[in-house]
Design an enzyme around this catalytic site. Structure first.
Site, PDB file in Angstrom:
ATOM      1  N   GLN A  62       0.835  -1.194   0.000  1.00 34.45           N
ATOM      2  CA  GLN A  62       0.000   0.000   0.000  1.00 34.45           C
ATOM      3  C   GLN A  62       0.872   1.247   0.000  1.00 34.45           C
ATOM      4  O   GLN A  62       2.093   1.181   0.155  1.00 34.45           O
ATOM      5  CB  GLN A  62      -0.904   0.009   1.227  1.00 34.45           C
ATOM      6  CG  GLN A  62      -0.143  -0.017   2.540  1.00 34.45           C
ATOM      7  CD  GLN A  62      -1.011  -0.371   3.725  1.00 34.45           C
ATOM      8  OE1 GLN A  62      -2.223  -0.434   3.637  1.00 34.45           O
ATOM      9  NE2 GLN A  62      -0.387  -0.623   4.875  1.00 34.45           N
ATOM     10  N   HIS A  77     -12.219   4.908  18.014  1.00 39.71           N
ATOM     11  CA  HIS A  77     -11.565   3.771  18.670  1.00 39.71           C
ATOM     12  C   HIS A  77     -12.205   3.433  20.006  1.00 39.71           C
ATOM     13  O   HIS A  77     -12.236   2.263  20.404  1.00 39.71           O
ATOM     14  CB  HIS A  77     -10.064   4.049  18.816  1.00 39.71           C
ATOM     15  CG  HIS A  77      -9.341   3.999  17.493  1.00 39.71           C
ATOM     16  ND1 HIS A  77      -8.942   5.135  16.828  1.00 39.71           N
ATOM     17  CD2 HIS A  77      -9.016   2.947  16.698  1.00 39.71           C
ATOM     18  CE1 HIS A  77      -8.359   4.786  15.693  1.00 39.71           C
ATOM     19  NE2 HIS A  77      -8.381   3.469  15.586  1.00 39.71           N
ATOM     20  N   ASP A 114      -2.029   0.874  13.051  1.00 42.99           N
ATOM     21  CA  ASP A 114      -1.614   2.170  13.602  1.00 42.99           C
ATOM     22  C   ASP A 114      -1.489   2.148  15.124  1.00 42.99           C
ATOM     23  O   ASP A 114      -0.962   3.086  15.718  1.00 42.99           O
ATOM     24  CB  ASP A 114      -2.585   3.271  13.182  1.00 42.99           C
ATOM     25  CG  ASP A 114      -4.039   2.917  13.472  1.00 42.99           C
ATOM     26  OD1 ASP A 114      -4.325   2.472  14.597  1.00 42.99           O
ATOM     27  OD2 ASP A 114      -4.878   3.068  12.571  1.00 42.99           O
ATOM     28  N   ASP A 159      -0.906 -11.719   6.306  1.00 44.71           N
ATOM     29  CA  ASP A 159      -2.270 -11.562   5.834  1.00 44.71           C
ATOM     30  C   ASP A 159      -3.233 -12.159   6.853  1.00 44.71           C
ATOM     31  O   ASP A 159      -3.121 -13.329   7.237  1.00 44.71           O
ATOM     32  CB  ASP A 159      -2.424 -12.277   4.485  1.00 44.71           C
ATOM     33  CG  ASP A 159      -3.840 -12.199   3.961  1.00 44.71           C
ATOM     34  OD1 ASP A 159      -4.211 -11.157   3.402  1.00 44.71           O
ATOM     35  OD2 ASP A 159      -4.587 -13.189   4.121  1.00 44.71           O
ATOM     36  N   ALA A 160      -4.184 -11.352   7.309  1.00 42.53           N
ATOM     37  CA  ALA A 160      -5.079 -11.784   8.390  1.00 42.53           C
ATOM     38  C   ALA A 160      -5.949 -12.954   7.962  1.00 42.53           C
ATOM     39  O   ALA A 160      -6.210 -13.863   8.767  1.00 42.53           O
ATOM     40  CB  ALA A 160      -5.951 -10.608   8.846  1.00 42.53           C
ATOM     41  N   ASP A 182     -10.644  -4.648  12.487  1.00 44.90           N
ATOM     42  CA  ASP A 182     -10.483  -3.225  12.179  1.00 44.90           C
ATOM     43  C   ASP A 182      -9.779  -3.049  10.838  1.00 44.90           C
ATOM     44  O   ASP A 182      -8.681  -2.496  10.756  1.00 44.90           O
ATOM     45  CB  ASP A 182      -9.685  -2.554  13.303  1.00 44.90           C
ATOM     46  CG  ASP A 182      -9.643  -1.038  13.161  1.00 44.90           C
ATOM     47  OD1 ASP A 182     -10.520  -0.481  12.485  1.00 44.90           O
ATOM     48  OD2 ASP A 182      -8.721  -0.416  13.723  1.00 44.90           O
TER      49      ASP A 182
END
Length: 581
Positions: free
Chosen positions: A296, A331, A360, A414-415, A437
């Site tokens: 990304q 959040h 993040d 990778d989730a 998320d």
């Protein structure tokens, strides 16, 4: 004599055709009129220095150059596809658009090359310079159109047609040059050339994601391929056919190649500055961090508000992920209801929390505010994102150094694959709360993270007995179909879920689904901040959550389809929902 050995021509020059093998060539120009090509007498066939054996290495060199040209062509095509995925997100649409136009233009270019076959060497130089410049600058030009003019699709259409047409003209010219080295039956020559072309395509297809993209990025990667095109042209003209051009044409070819090389080198030198300048056009605030990763584009902007406080914003692939002005609202609403919905037994022994996405570190920050949390496992794809969250002083100040807490473990992978590969019977490695998320599903890769298959695997493979989960689900105002599709998808994945939404000024109305396994008559988890609530919350309280469970009539439940890997309905819902905003 076999067709491969027919006429046993010399590497430099145009031999006469073997009438028995390929028949007469009524269109063949005489040696004296062939653009500076010097003809050789048939007696050269008997010269051991100029026979088929001597032609083999020269012919192999030409096929090698042809394969390299094919590799470059695929790099240009993949770079345009990748750019579309980053800028507009519609990966399947962009892939179909670029591939179909590129292949169509290949045919047009092959037809357009017919008149050039009588002067193949000068034509090849011109075509390769055109491919190098048009292909090399294609990504840069499309990025400029998107950043400065706000258009992308028309630019990529023009780029695909132009580069595809020039690449399509290469093959007939290369076929003609191949026959000039040694005459073959057409089918044999075509087999050799297409084999080199396909092998080159394999090399280019692998080099782009594994070498060019990580090292150079999309813009410089395409420009680097342009240099390879120019090297191939120089190799063919000045090595393979070094004796077949007149002095005037040699000088002209060298000048054209030099101009093309100068343009591409300047592009490589200034691509970085241009990218920063063009990318800045996409944002209102100054960019303070910009990083392109294999996964990304990460951009961090910073500005001062009217009151003089900094506003730090994180963007992934141009999409806003958070603003320091109000990220706490998002959040707090994401994290605290799901932790409060865990069982008393789990809280008593210490909560084990899994965060999918959220590189993040903001969600982890909120998790760590609870004293009953024993461990947090963050699974995020991009190591550059988690590294930035740990090292950038702006992000670190916002997440309070959460990723360096001793209770936190970070896995960069990778989730979807991580959940799929999680041991189904590993009951000692289960989580009491799962926080999902991910960014909004505006491309095919992200849509799979909102699928019933993933939600089902989360429930059966990673959730502890009595566990709960929460899914960030986009905006029920801007993309209501996508929001309600998440609920349908959770239901298909074996969950009972409860929707809620809050106001995040930077984003607008934003929603979530709180879910528990659909075991018997067990209801969806109740919305609560907890008793007692975590001290120091700036936004969330019981009254706010009660209001969050109410949806206005124009944004209430909808008859929408769930998302599966085979039918990613949420992708279409997301695109349609945000199309007018």
């Amino acid at each position: 004599m076999t067709a491969d050995g027919a006429a046993g021509a010399v590497p430099h020059g145009r031999p006469e055709r073997d009438a028995a093998a390929v028949g007469p060539d009524p269109d063949a120009p005489s040696p004296s009129t062939d653009a500076g090509t010097t003809g050789r007498p048939d007696a050269a066939v008997d010269d051991p220095m100029n026979g088929p054996a001597a032609a083999r290495p020269i012919r192999a060199l030409l096929l090698l150059a042809a394969g390299a040209c094919a590799a470059c062509a695929l790099v240009y095509e993949l770079a345009l596809i990748a750019l579309g995925g980053v800028l507009v997100g519609a990966t399947v649409t962009q892939t179909s658009l670029v591939v179909s136009l590129f292949v169509f233009a290949l045919g047009l270019g092959a037809l357009a090359a017919k008149p050039l076959l009588k002067r193949p060497l000068p034509a090849f130089v011109a075509i390769e310079v055109g491919v190098a410049v048009a292909g090399g600058f294609s990504v840069l030009a499309c990025y400029a159109a998107f950043a400065y003019a706000g258009v992308y699709t028309p630019a990529v259409v023009v780029a695909s047609l132009l580069v595809g047409g020039l690449v399509g003209a290469e093959l007939p010219i290369l076929m003609e040059l191949l026959q000039r080295i040694r005459k073959q039956a057409a089918a044999r020559a075509l087999a050799d050339l297409t084999a080199a072309d396909y092998v080159g395509a394999l090399v280019g297809g692998l080099a782009f994601p594994f070498v060019l993209l990580p090292l150079f990025g999309q813009m410089r990667g395409a420009l680097a391929a342009g240099l390879v095109n120019l090297v191939c042209a120089a190799l063919i003209v000045f090595v393979v056919f070094r004796g077949d051009l007149s002095r005037r044409l040699r000088v002209g070819s060298a000048a054209v190649l030099l101009v093309g090389a100068l343009a591409v080198v300047l592009g490589l030198a200034y691509a970085g500055r241009f990218e920063v300048s063009a990318r800045q056009q996409l944002y209102d605030d100054p960019i303070v961090v910009s990083e392109r990763t294999p996964y990304q584009e990460i951009d961090l902007t910073e500005s001062l508000t009217v009151r003089g406080t900094p506003d730090v914003r994180l963007y992934l692939n141009g999409d806003l992920q958070l603003s320091s002005r109000d990220e706490y609202r998002y959040h707090e609403a994401l994290v605290h209801p799901v932790l409060a919905a865990t069982s008393a037994a789990a809280r008593g022994r210490g909560l084990r929390v899994l965060v999918l996405g959220g590189g993040d570190g903001m969600a982890v920050r909120e998790v760590l505010r609870r004293r009953d949390v024993a461990s947090v496992h963050l699974v995020d794809l991009d190591p550059a994102m988690t590294r930035l969250a740990r090292t950038d002083p702006r992000l670190r100040s916002l997440n309070r150094g959460s990723l360096d807490d001793r209770r936190v473990r970070v896995t960069n992978t990778d989730a979807f694959n991580w959940v799929r590969d999680h041991e189904q019977d590993a009951t000692d490695d289960r989580y009491d709360a799962v926080i999902v998320d991910f960014p909004d599903p505006d491309d095919q890769g992200l849509a799979r993270l909102y699928s019933a298959e993933l939600y089902g695997m989360v429930r059966t493979r990673v959730l502890a007995p009595g566990g709960v989960a929460v899914v960030q689900s986009g905006s029920p105002y801007f993309a209501p179909d996508a929001f309600w599709s998440v609920g349908r998808t959770l239901q298909l994945g074996g969950w009972r879920a409860r929707p809620y939404h809050v106001d995040v000024p930077t984003f607008g109305d934003w929603g979530f689904w709180l879910a528990g396994p659909a075991d018997g008559s067990r209801p969806a988890p109740a919305l609560t901040v907890g008793n007692p609530a975590v001290p120091g919350l700036r936004f969330l309280d019981e009254a706010t959550l009660r209001a969050a469970a109410t949806f206005p009539a124009d944004r209430g439940p909808r008859d929408v389809r769930p998302t599966t890997l085979n039918r990613p309905a949420i992708l279409d819902y997301t695109r349609r929902g945000w199309a007018d905003y």
